[in-house]
Structures are given as C-alpha cells and as structure tokens.
Design an enzyme around this catalytic site. Structure first.
Site: not given
Lengths: 334, 242
Positions: A56, A219
C-alpha cells in the site's frame, strides 16, 4: 508477469531496507519489519503508530515523520503484521505519554493490534489507545472483514492524530479526534485492472478489457459491482455520489478531499478525476478547503482510484494544516 | 503433582501437539483451501515448531511455559489465527500462576474460550473454532464442578464434546472468518480451525493419560492426580484450545 523484484519472499525486507536508506529520519527496528522515527521514542509526546500489510506504499511507513506517525509495522504483502512485532514497535514509540494506534478495519489487523496492545501493556506497562478506521462506504461486509473496511480516509486519521500528539495532546484527546475523523470521512474506490502480488505473479481477479470493478478495497479483492467501462466523469460521479450519500452533508459544508491512485494510475488521469470531483462538490454547494491528488494508499500495481471526502470543522482544519514532514506527505507552515 | 512435573507435562503436550500438526499439515490445508485461504496447516505447523524451540530456553513454570507457547504462536502463525490460538493462550496462562489444579484448569479453559470469542467476535454456530472449544470447555467444567469427576475423565469427555462440535461445523453456514464470504457455498465443509483445535485437545488428553497412569499406580498420592490432569487439561484448552 514482469516485476522489478528479486525473490518474492524478500520483497518486504528489501523494500524497507531501501526505504530507510532513502529517508534518514527513518530507522528500522532491528530484527523486525517495523520502522520508527530515527529519534524514537520522542520524550513527552504520545507516540502515533500504524501498520498493516505491505503493498500500500507510501502507507504505512511513508507517513512516519514529524507531525504524523512515530512508527509503522509492515506485514507481508496484504497480510497483517504479527502481534509481537506490533508490540515491539509500540513499545519503541512510547516516550512516556503512551502510544496511540491507527488500525484499519480488517480482521487480521484488528486482532493482531488488540493482541499487541495487551502484550505491550503486560510487558512494558505501556498506556495504549487505538481507533479502528472504517471509511469505505462501498460495503458492509467484504472479503476481508465484518463491517466497512479501512481505506484511504486513514490518511486523514494519521494526519490529525499526528498533529494532536505534536501539540501535546494526551491519549484521550487524541482518541476523541481520531474517532471524529473516522465519523466524518467516507471513501469509495474503483479498479480498472486487478493487481499482481509478488507471490502469485498473476492478477488476483480477472477483469475484462471493457470492464471495471466498483467498490474495491485495497487488497486486490473484488468489489461490490462490476460494470462496463465508463468515462472518467461517469466513474467520478458514481464514486463521489456514493460517498456523499453516506456522509449526508449540508450545503455550505467545508470538506477536504483525496483522489487517491491505486498504484498503477497515471497522475494525469487522477487530475482528470479531481477536476470532475471538484465541479460536482461545488454543484452540491460544498466548499473544498483542501484537495489532494496522488498515490496515498495503493494496491500494488492496480489501475484505478478512490475518492475520499472528509467533513471539516475548525478543529480538523487546524490539524490538517498543522506542519508535517514525511516521505509520503508534507505540509508546510502557512 | 509438583510444579516441575506440571512443567514437564506441558512440554510433553506441546511436543505431541507439534507432531500432530506436522502430521495433519496437508489435511488441514486441504480443509482450508475449500473455504479459506489454504494456509492453516502450514501456519499451525510453523507455529508449533517455533513453540517447541522457544520452550527450550523457557523457565520451568507452568504459566510461563504456556505463555511462551502463546507468544510463539502469535509471532509465527500469522493472520487471524496467530492472535486466536496464541493470544488467547497468552491471556489464559495468567490463570495458572499458582500452578495447575482442577480449579485453575477450569478457570484457564474458560478464560481461553472467552478470549477467543471476544477477539474473533464469534459465537457457537458461526462455523469456527468456537464450535469445538465451547462444548469442550462447558463439558470439562461441568464434569469437574458438578459431577465431581477427576480431571482425566473430564478431559476425555471434553475431547468427545469437541469432536461432536467439529462434526457440527460441516452442515452449517459460516458466519465469521473468510469462509463466511462463501455464503451458502460454505455448507458441507468441515471447519479447519475447529478441526485443529480437536487435534490439539486429543494430544493433550494423550499426554494427560500417560501421567495419570503413573499417578494411579501410586495410589497414595491422591491429590497429585488431579493436579496433573488439570495441568494437562489447562494446557490443552489453552494450547490446543480453539
């Protein structure tokens, strides 16, 4: 699929090594995948920490620095860090005033943070507070969590909590503000492509050339709805309207916005989205006080974006304007 | 049973559990690939191997040993299972600070169940490890406190109860964990977490049985038996627990 990596197993370790080498204000906690401020713990200040899976970037360690985070633990790609490493990181950031954790709402993250907090309390008598951020308006139940997920709105929580701590607020005050930000923020995302994890080496879900996924998390999990590809304006309307419907803002409200890239989106396209977003907000009688555009919380190489809107009051404006200097976000005085 | 013997039994139980996890690794992973993310067997195996290593340097004190196993599971199992299996063990180990007795083993078991439920926000019928641990703990407590059974017998009943709990997970729909996102497609699959929990309890019972045999022969040491059993029971509910 081509990747600029060595061994998939080594990606997180090697990324952190490179990150610390690039930013002298960051320090790796020896024997862990956690990064803290080079001068941690800062005496007399509540430590603000975060953490979660890797993939991320610049979240999470990229927000370490004066005015934001004191530490962040990195798990494997899209996998929560373990509780023992989180606990070690929490203890390393305790300058005597306790530590506040910003946790995103995923089962693994929440359970490991809760366990880590117990460990820190048990081992070092550390005072710890935390907030579970759940700003994703797309779903009530997703592939990874019960309830809304924590996504890009978390950046605002990092910023506000970091500013509070820097100004000398205690754990209780910081928790109040973190909860307030979480209550006032909403995010919705879209994917034009799936992402490719280093381990798997192929897309985590199949998306046709002419399809997009709406309501995605961070995700690479599928979203809530799959539709035919639309124009940037149509996609922006769709995302922004979902967020605004959730926030129910009155005309005249001041907001801060983030058009967040998912990792593989050209900045050019993010600006195109922001253009439409700002026009739409103005149309609704909302006043944008601050608009951010860029990669703040990504999903590896996914193409797509998320739109975050935060309802502001005087206190939150002050905290967002408060100086911060981190690899991922810098705010200068005035 | 003195503390040194209790500690020895805890080490033996952990070793037996580690062996069992290694033996069942593929089976647990198969169960998990049907309704989860196909890593339960590997993760549990890695966790218990790490626990064995860490026990080598740990002090011979029941609570410390159980806590050491918990910390190892937390740091090596990963994901949500780390906090569920290991964090709960860590927390419940506090009940063994004065050693393992029938009383403390019941407290340990209850604390373990409570922590798993709280952390996992799961209840009976959600198709999780809670479906195995709840009947085991309730049965154990009742056998000790109401029926006045000795701890080994109580533990045997607990294992039977857990087995029925595991069977119960197959025909029901998952409401927690990754399996829950399969919705109705989760029906017909046995829950991997409940299954590994049962295996751990079975190993605990096997170790308790060995120690009980010893004690039974030494008939005079009546108050020694319960302690041993408890310890085993406590360790099992904790270590293998949910």
């Amino acid at each position: 699929m081509k990747k600029l990596i060595n061994e998939p197993d080594a990606v997180v370790d090697e990324m952190l090594e490179g990150m610390v080498a690039a930013h002298p204000n960051l320090r790796r906690l020896e024997g862990t995948e956690a990064v803290v401020r080079a001068d941690a713990p800062v005496e007399g200040k509540v430590g603000i920490v975060s953490g979660g899976g890797s993939g991320h970037e610049p979240t999470h360690a990229g927000y370490i620095g004066d005015g934001m985070l004191d530490g962040a633990a990195a798990g494997e790609v899209f996998t929560s860090p373990t509780a023992d490493q989180l606990s070690e990181m929490i203890q390393a950031c305790d300058g005597g005033e306790g530590v506040f954790c910003v946790v995103k709402n995923y089962e693994g993250d929440v359970m490991n943070f809760e366990t880590a907090i117990e460990m820190a309390e048990m081992e070092a008598d550390t005072d710890v507070g935390y907030v579970v951020v759940d700003d994703d308006v797309a779903v009530e139940d997703s592939l990874y969590t019960s309830g809304r997920r924590g996504v890009a709105g978390t950046i605002f929580v990092h910023k506000a909590a970091g500013a509070m701590a820097h100004r000398g607020a205690d754990l209780t005050e910081i928790e109040r503000v973190a909860e307030k930000v979480n209550d006032c923020v909403g995010t919705m995302g879209t994917a034009l492509t799936s992402c490719v994890t280093p381990e798997k080496g192929e897309p985590t879900f199949d998306l046709g050339e002419d399809e997009i996924e709406l309501g995605i998390g961070i995700h690479g999990e599928p979203g809530t709805e799959r539709t035919e590809v639309m124009s940037a304006d149509e996609i922006t309307d769709h995302l922004a309207e979902a967020v605004l419907e959730d926030l129910e803002l009155e005309s005249g409200t001041e907001v801060a916005t983030i058009v967040n890239g998912m990792g593989g989106t050209p900045l050019m396209e993010l600006y195109v989205v922001n253009r439409r977003l700002q026009a739409l907000l103005e149309d609704r009688g909302l006043e944008t006080w601050n608009a951010r555009v860029g990669d703040y919380m990504t999903s590896l190489d996914m193409m797509g974006c998320s739109i975050t809107v935060l309802e502001l009051d005087d206190e939150l404006k002050e905290l967002l304007a408060y100086p911060a200097e981190t690899p991922g976000l810098t705010v200068t005085e005035g | 049973m003195d503390r040194a013997t209790q500690s020895e039994a805890i080490r033996e139980a952990t070793a037996a559990m580690a062996d069992r996890m290694a033996a069942e690794k593929s089976f647990l992973t198969d169960l998990d690939s049907a309704i989860g993310d196909a890593d339960h067997g590997a993760n549990m195996n890695r966790g218990f191997q790490a626990a064995l290593e860490r026990l080598e340097d740990a002090d011979d004190d029941p609570a410390t040993l159980v806590k050491t196993v918990g910390v190892a599971l937390v740091s090596e199992v990963g994901g949500a299972a780390g906090p569920l299996y290991g964090g709960s063990l860590m927390k419940a180990s506090g009940e063994l600070e004065d050693g393992v007795t029938a009383e403390s083993s019941v407290a340990f078991a209850e604390r373990y169940l409570e922590t798993v439920e709280e952390r996992g926000k799961a209840s009976v019928g959600d198709k999780t490890m809670v479906d195995a641990i709840t009947p085991a703990v309730h049965t154990y407590k009742k056998a000790i406190e109401v029926d006045d059974h000795d701890p080994l017998e109580a533990l045997g009943k607990a294992v039977d109860a857990a087995e029925r709990g595991v069977a119960f997970t197959t025909p029901i729909r998952a409401k927690k964990g990754r399996a829950s996102y399969l919705g109705w497609r989760s029906v017909g699959h046995q829950d991997p977490g409940a299954t590994s929990t049962l295996y751990l309890l079975e190993e605990l019972f096997a170790v308790a049985e060995e120690h009980l045999d010893g004690d039974v022969e030494i008939d005079a040491e009546a108050d020694v038996d319960p302690e041993e059993l408890e310890e085993a029971a406590a360790d099992g509910n904790g270590g293998g627990g949910p």
